[in-house]
Design a protein around this motif. Structure first.
Motif: not given
Lengths: 677, 299
Positions: A570, A639, A643
């Motif tokens: 990420s 993840l 984000i």
């Protein structure tokens, strides 16, 4: 053009300066939160060098590491709920979970995780023991948990034998028959009947006496036996085996006698000569005479039921069946044998009181004195598994509060006393209440260890297990096992993953190192390619990393090798949003706009792309989160988290920093963004 | 400006060959599934002063009734043993047997995994379900996101093309891993599936940016041909596409080279996937739009 409400076009200088200040503070706070140890070390070094003291920060919350980094064991047990009704399955499995947790807590692992999980029809228990040194200890502890169940007699009809079982039964009984035949052969050859009987007869009651039954008539259970020797001489053995439901008999006739038997009923009026009776002799006699006046063959039974003082007369109506001489007291006997058939005697006094005797008939019978040797057959019920006869009651080891070694008051032998918790006590009361005078079985690990008869309803929640072969040691062991937790259902280990602690540490170090190197290279690239904005983006990226790590600590998010990989990934993707924005800004600059306007335009136009492209990654992450392996889920969570935070930092923080910086940089400066005409 | 759309036949051919090769490899060799999907047990042993020969270890395995097991020396005194699923008793018995046999050579068990058949068949099923769900979700999302662009090519076609490109992006790493599996024994586990799904998400991510640019250009000027608009859009987004992939690849390479064993092939899968994904977004996705448009108008 898509615009979100929070993207105003430009802000006043004041707002910008304050926001930037806030960003700066945020950076420091998160930095300290995430790496207090680093700060503390730095402060200590500073102090030793300059005597300048900075306050130290307590390392409050450490990172939470998963099994593959900390080392430990992950085990999946499957619970066999096939014998439990569907509505009760959840409770049973929760019971198992509780028991396992109890056992696991005693192993000294910090924060063991024990969870239930249902997959289709299958119930599972997942056990995670981070940092455990000896996994064998854990599997032993869990595996040893005994399964304790209380069962009552099932009113399900016993199932029919399978063909296989029927075959087996036939074969077994044929063996038995052969055996009996062999014994008969031995006797026929001259072996003594008595000896063969003593050694081989399976009729425990008579084998001690060489199988001697004594004088019997040819009726009832012994009829077949008698019939077989009726026409033989004294002292002979029936030439063939006699087959009965019980088994195969070898019959020996000793002698016969002829007797008279009388069939009679009587009414007894007791006197106070008999202990327990209060009637005076005179009164008893009067009553007896009154009854005599009334008595007739047709109403004798009714009168007997009503007036006879003989115990059980109400049911038997005074019927004595058939008896021969020598069974009754002399007066009675003499009287009854002298009477005519159908006659009712005058009141007759014996030591029991006054009798009225009704003689029904008299006959002559032949009685035979016989002995037998019995070789038993195996019956259907001997082959049918015990379990089918028993039904679960819901009372199991999970309601057990305590088990202890104890000693039977009367025999002094070792027993195990059980004490149930409240729920167990109520259940047990209900079970005992509905099973009075019936059997209740206590099953341990699938076999019945005790089948007592319930005599009364037990409301105090206590019970006793007494087994024929309990020694003090075995009873004590059982009590211990039960105390450590008895499972309501059996479990099997279906999956196990263990990672040694040293391997885990190695992986952690490597992942962190890789992450750091990757981060630094990215920063380098950004600065080289995008120059000043690249620097800003790098700072924004660092803040992004700190915020995300802080979130990991706070929530907390369990870090595994895969989730660290997710975080590292990420970081790479976080740059993405910045790149999108910068490219847009470059375009706007090339189109001739002012620096200020280019930036604002760049941000708002890039927003649609940022949103759209990150959403697709988020969709994937959310779908992955529903995967039950903790490893994959960890990756998906980091993840997704990454984000979200990256969008925030790129769009908000970078923007404000940019706005701040351009306050001090000349407008229309192309070089500054690395743009070429 | 590079004429990507004009030269699209070259790119189609290139991709076509690579995809065909991958499919052939998969059909020929098949995937090498790890114990996550087949069930079994994995034992990793670390020896401190020299390790026994594989033959010796196989002897111990045979004596325990574990014939057909595989012994793999891993270099720097490490041994990997694969067998069918083991119960705790069997596991202990094996370790005891190995200890006895190795005598002076001491070892420690650094990793032990046993996965029974029920779990592994579940994992298989779940993986398939997830892949299907992700594909569906992406198609739906794309159709919705591009709903405002119905001319000249309707929005669901964007979605369909993105998915086809996605399949292309997934087949190539799959083919690579079939090769790796066949020649080096590298196995496919749940992490591989995870990596593939991430690649899918990322590939679409990239394709969307290009499509978005096309959408914007279409809205802005209807004067140029569709073909030219698309080509122009691609050119303007190349820098962006390459840079974002580059930064992600940097960190992934770092993980691949320096990270631990467990994430090595995980990062490799993603490196290949993202590389191919970037290539396909630029050279395949948008040209496909043009091709479809041409087919539509030439009917």
């Amino acid at each position: 053009m898509v615009q979100s409400s929070w993207q105003k076009r430009g802000s006043s200088k004041g707002v910008i300066k304050w926001t930037v200040f806030f960003i700066f503070v945020l950076t420091i706070v998160t930095g300290l939160f995430v790496f207090p140890e680093g700060y503390n070390k730095g402060a200590a070094w500073l102090k030793s060098r300059s005597g300048f003291g900075l306050p130290t920060i307590p390392g409050i919350t450490p990172f939470v590491f998963g099994l593959d980094l900390k080392g430990g064991a992950h085990m999946v047990y499957e619970a066999d709920t096939s014998k439990i009704a569907t509505s009760e399955q959840r409770d049973a499995v929760e019971g198992v979970r509780d028991v396992i947790e109890r056992r696991v807590n005693g192993l000294g692992v910090s924060e063991p995780i024990v969870q239930t999980n249902k997959s289709g029809d299958v119930w599972r228990i997942i056990v995670e023991l981070a940092g455990i040194k000896d996994v064998k200890q854990a599997t032993d502890a869990i595996g040893e948990t005994p399964v304790l169940e209380f069962k009552e007699q099932s009113d399900k009809p016993p199932r029919a034998l399978t063909n296989e079982e029927k075959e087996k039964l036939k074969k077994v009984n044929e063996e038995q028959k052969k055996r009996a035949q062999k014994l008969l052969g031995l006797i026929q050859k001259g072996e003594k009947f008595e000896n063969i009987a003593k050694e081989n007869s399976e009729d425990d009651q008579t084998k001690g006496q060489g199988g001697r039954i004594g004088f019997v008539k040819d009726e009832g259970q012994v009829k077949v036996l008698v019939d077989s020797i009726k026409n033989l001489k004294d002292g002979s053995v029936a030439p063939n085996l006699v087959e009965t439901n019980a088994g195969y008999d070898i019959v020996l006739r000793h002698s016969q006698k002829i007797e008279d038997e009388v069939g009679a009923s009587h009414i007894l009026i007791c006197t106070d000569e008999t202990p327990g009776c209060t009637k005076k002799d005179a009164d008893a006699r009067t009553l007896a005479e009154e009854l005599f006046a009334r008595a007739k063959p047709v109403n004798f039974a009714t009168l007997a039921k009503q007036y006879s003082d003989e115990p059980g007369a109400k049911d038997s109506a005074g019927d004595l069946g058939y008896f021969a001489k020598g069974s009754m007291v002399n007066e009675f006997e003499d009287a009854v044998f002298a009477m005519k058939n159908g006659e009712i005697s005058k009141p007759l006094k014996t030591k029991f009181g006054y009798h009225l005797i009704y003689k029904r008939d008299q006959k002559t019978v032949i009685k035979y004195d016989i002995s037998h040797i019995l070789i038993r057959k195996t019956a259907e019920k001997d082959i049918l598994p015990q379990a089918d006869q028993w039904a679960s009651t819901g009372l199991t080891g999970s309601q057990l509060k305590r088990a202890a070694l104890d000693f039977d008051q009367q025999t002094g032998s070792a027993i195990v006393s059980l004490e149930f918790n409240d729920e167990g006590r109520d259940l047990f009361a209900a079970i005992t209440k509905r099973n009075i005078n019936k059997y209740v079985a206590i099953f341990l690990d699938g076999s019945a260890i005790s089948i007592p008869v319930v005599s009364t309803e037990i409301t105090d929640g206590r019970a006793i297990i007494q087994g024929g072969n309990f020694t003090v040691t075995s009873a004590k062991q059982l009590a211990q096992r039960l105390n450590a937790g008895a499972l309501p259902v059996p479990i099997t280990l279906v999956s196990q993953q263990t990672v040694g602690a040293s391997l885990g540490e190695k992986i952690l170090d490597l992942s962190v190192f890789a992450g750091l190197i990757g981060f630094m290279v990215v920063v380098l690239f950004m600065i080289l390619y995008y120059r000043l904005p690249g620097l800003i983006a790098s700072f924004s990226l660092s803040l992004y990393a700190l915020i995300t790590l802080a979130l990991f600590k706070m929530l907390p998010v369990t870090l595994t090798a895969a989730s660290i990989a997710g975080f590292v990934l990420s970081v790479g993707m976080a740059i993405d949003a910045n790149v999108l924005i910068f490219e847009r800004i470059k375009e706007e600059l090339q189109a001739g706009r002012t620096l200020h306007d280019s930036i604002e335009e760049g941000f708002s136009r890039a927003w649609f792309s940022i949103r759209a492209s990150n959403v697709s990654s988020l969709i994937t992450a959310f779908i992955l989160m529903n995967f039950s392996t903790s490893v994959v889920r960890g990756f998906a969570i980091t993840l997704a988290l990454g984000i979200f935070v990256s969008i925030f930092t790129a769009v908000t923080i970078t923007r404000y920093l940019m706005r701040f910086v351009i306050l001090y940089v000349p407008a229309k400066s192309l070089f500054f963004l690395g743009a070429r005409k | 400006m590079i004429n990507i759309v004009g030269t699209r036949k070259i790119w189609y051919a290139l991709s076509g060959i690579v995809v065909a090769a991958s499919i052939a490899l998969i059909a020929l060799f098949g995937f090498k599934f790890g114990i996550d999907f087949t069930g079994g047990a994995l034992i990793e042993l670390q020896y401190t002063n020299g390790q026994p020969s594989s033959a010796d270890v196989v002897k111990v395995l045979d004596s325990q009734g574990l014939t057909g097991s595989v012994v793999q020396p891993l270099g720097n005194n490490e041994l990997l043993i694969r067998t069918k699923p083991l119960t705790p008793t069997q596991h202990e018995g094996l370790i005891a047997g190995l200890k006895k046999q190795s005598g002076a050579l001491s070892f420690s068990e650094v990793r032990f995994e046993t996965i029974g058949p029920t779990i592994s068949s579940e994992l298989r099923q779940k993986s398939i379900n997830m892949i299907g769900t992700v594909v569906l979700a992406i198609i739906l999302y794309l159709s919705w996101a591009f709903r405002s662009v119905s001319k000249p090519v309707s929005s669901w076609k964007y979605g369909l093309i993105a998915v086809s490109v996605l399949l292309h992006d997934v087949l190539v790493p799959a083919g690579v891993f079939v090769l790796l599996g066949h020649f080096y024994g590298i196995e496919i586990d749940t992490l591989f599936v995870t990596a593939m799904l991430t690649v899918m998400g990322f590939s679409v991510h990239d394709t969307i940016v290009v499509f978005d640019r096309i959408r914007e250009s279409l809205e802005r000027n209807n004067s140029t041909t569709f073909e030219d608009t698309v080509n122009f859009s691609i050119n303007t987004t190349i820098a962006r596409s390459i840079n974002t992939s580059m930064t992600t690849m940097i960190v992934l390479f770092s993980l691949f080279l320096l990270g631990g064993e467990t994430t090595k092939y995980f990062s490799l899968t993603m490196i290949i996937g993202i590389f191919v994904g970037t290539y396909s977004s630029i050279f395949i996705a948008s040209p496909l739009l043009v091709t479809w448009y041409k087919l539509q108008t030439n009917k």
